[in-house]
Design a protein around this motif. Sequence first.
Motif, short mmCIF file in Angstrom:
data_model
loop_
_atom_site.label_atom_id
_atom_site.label_comp_id
_atom_site.label_asym_id
_atom_site.label_seq_id
_atom_site.Cartn_x
_atom_site.Cartn_y
_atom_site.Cartn_z
N GLY A 38 -11.83 -5.66 3.89
CA GLY A 38 -12.61 -5.09 2.68
C GLY A 38 -13.44 -4.04 3.11
O GLY A 38 -14.22 -3.36 2.29
N MET A 39 -13.33 -3.45 4.44
CA MET A 39 -14.02 -2.33 4.72
C MET A 39 -13.61 -1.14 4.69
O MET A 39 -14.42 -0.18 4.68
N GLY A 40 -12.27 -1.06 4.16
CA GLY A 40 -11.99 0.35 3.81
C GLY A 40 -11.01 0.88 4.90
O GLY A 40 -10.73 2.12 4.54
N LYS A 41 -10.45 0.19 5.51
CA LYS A 41 -9.36 0.80 6.62
C LYS A 41 -8.46 1.25 5.99
O LYS A 41 -7.83 2.48 6.30
N THR A 42 -7.70 0.88 4.91
CA THR A 42 -6.56 1.18 4.51
C THR A 42 -7.05 2.43 3.33
O THR A 42 -6.26 3.30 3.55
N THR A 43 -8.04 2.28 3.06
CA THR A 43 -8.31 3.49 1.84
C THR A 43 -8.63 4.71 2.98
O THR A 43 -8.14 5.76 2.46
N SER A 60 -1.44 -1.17 2.63
CA SER A 60 -1.55 -1.51 3.75
C SER A 60 -0.17 -2.39 4.09
O SER A 60 0.35 -3.49 3.44
N PRO A 61 0.60 -2.18 5.38
CA PRO A 61 1.80 -2.68 5.53
C PRO A 61 1.39 -4.09 6.42
O PRO A 61 1.87 -4.43 7.59
N THR A 62 0.72 -4.93 5.77
CA THR A 62 0.30 -6.33 6.16
C THR A 62 1.67 -7.15 6.58
O THR A 62 1.46 -7.94 7.65
N TYR A 63 2.70 -7.28 5.72
CA TYR A 63 3.93 -8.06 6.08
C TYR A 63 4.90 -7.30 6.66
O TYR A 63 5.66 -7.80 7.49
N THR A 64 4.99 -5.96 6.80
CA THR A 64 5.85 -5.29 7.47
C THR A 64 5.40 -4.64 8.72
O THR A 64 6.21 -4.38 9.75
N LEU A 65 4.31 -4.91 9.07
CA LEU A 65 3.42 -4.41 10.18
C LEU A 65 3.45 -2.88 10.33
O LEU A 65 2.47 -2.52 10.71
N VAL A 66 4.44 -2.09 9.82
CA VAL A 66 4.44 -0.67 10.03
C VAL A 66 4.99 -0.07 8.82
O VAL A 66 5.99 -0.42 8.24
N GLU A 67 4.47 1.19 8.55
CA GLU A 67 5.06 1.84 7.34
C GLU A 67 4.89 3.38 7.88
O GLU A 67 4.19 3.97 8.19
N PRO A 68 6.12 3.80 7.85
CA PRO A 68 6.41 5.26 8.32
C PRO A 68 6.32 6.48 7.28
O PRO A 68 6.57 6.11 6.36
N TYR A 69 5.65 7.46 7.81
CA TYR A 69 5.65 8.58 6.87
C TYR A 69 6.03 9.72 7.68
O TYR A 69 5.52 10.15 8.67
N THR A 70 6.95 10.53 6.97
CA THR A 70 7.53 11.46 7.55
C THR A 70 7.16 12.78 6.88
O THR A 70 7.34 12.97 5.86
N PHE A 71 6.70 13.65 7.68
CA PHE A 71 6.26 14.93 7.28
C PHE A 71 7.16 16.04 7.77
O PHE A 71 8.05 15.86 8.74
N LEU A 74 5.88 16.06 11.69
CA LEU A 74 5.07 15.00 12.02
C LEU A 74 5.55 13.74 11.34
O LEU A 74 5.98 13.67 10.25
N GLU A 75 5.56 12.74 12.33
CA GLU A 75 5.45 11.34 11.75
C GLU A 75 4.12 10.58 11.95
O GLU A 75 3.48 10.67 12.93
N VAL A 76 3.84 10.01 11.01
CA VAL A 76 2.55 9.17 11.10
C VAL A 76 2.97 7.66 10.66
O VAL A 76 3.62 7.57 9.79
N PHE A 77 2.54 6.79 11.48
CA PHE A 77 2.95 5.32 11.36
C PHE A 77 1.62 4.71 11.35
O PHE A 77 0.70 4.74 11.81
N HIS A 78 1.77 3.83 10.30
CA HIS A 78 0.51 3.31 9.72
C HIS A 78 0.70 1.83 10.00
O HIS A 78 1.51 1.05 9.46
N PHE A 79 0.21 0.98 10.93
CA PHE A 79 0.15 -0.11 11.20
C PHE A 79 -0.83 -1.14 10.82
O PHE A 79 -2.01 -0.78 10.81
N ASP A 80 -0.60 -2.47 10.24
CA ASP A 80 -1.52 -3.34 9.86
C ASP A 80 -1.06 -4.59 10.62
O ASP A 80 -0.21 -5.17 10.41
#
Length: 155
Positions: A38-43, A60-71, A74-80
Amino acid sequence: MLRREFQATDESVMVALGAGLAAASEPGLVIYLRGELGMGKTTFSRGFIQSLGHRGPVKSPTYTLVEPYTFEALEVFHFDLYRLGDPAELEFMGIRDYFGGDSICLIEWPERGIGVLPPADLEISIEPAGTGRLLQVRAGSVVGDRVAQRWQPGN
């Protein structure tokens, strides 16, 4: 290495801080996001990712562990890693393939991946501060130092 602090008085400021970091970032960056639930990491991550041009939800990719975003370039990988049982699980998912010169990795709960994750270029700790949040930023590399110096809140 450089240390900075930012105040986030509400969600919109947290989003703006994420956008500001995205504007200062460069490929190859590894960012650790630390803080309790609840501190705002995903925000913060949403502000970062949407400022790059993503036009959908950022969850938040809590269950998948990672969510990719392709630009475009550049690729951004968001891990939880909150639900990660054992850091060795990261090896099974091919974690090392995500870290490279053409990607940026945002990692929530990095302490769950100790021993497997590469070191952070930037570590951002988010803590309560009154009704808002305090972000304490520490550069862990020359690249992180350079990005932290360029980072302007609200870009």
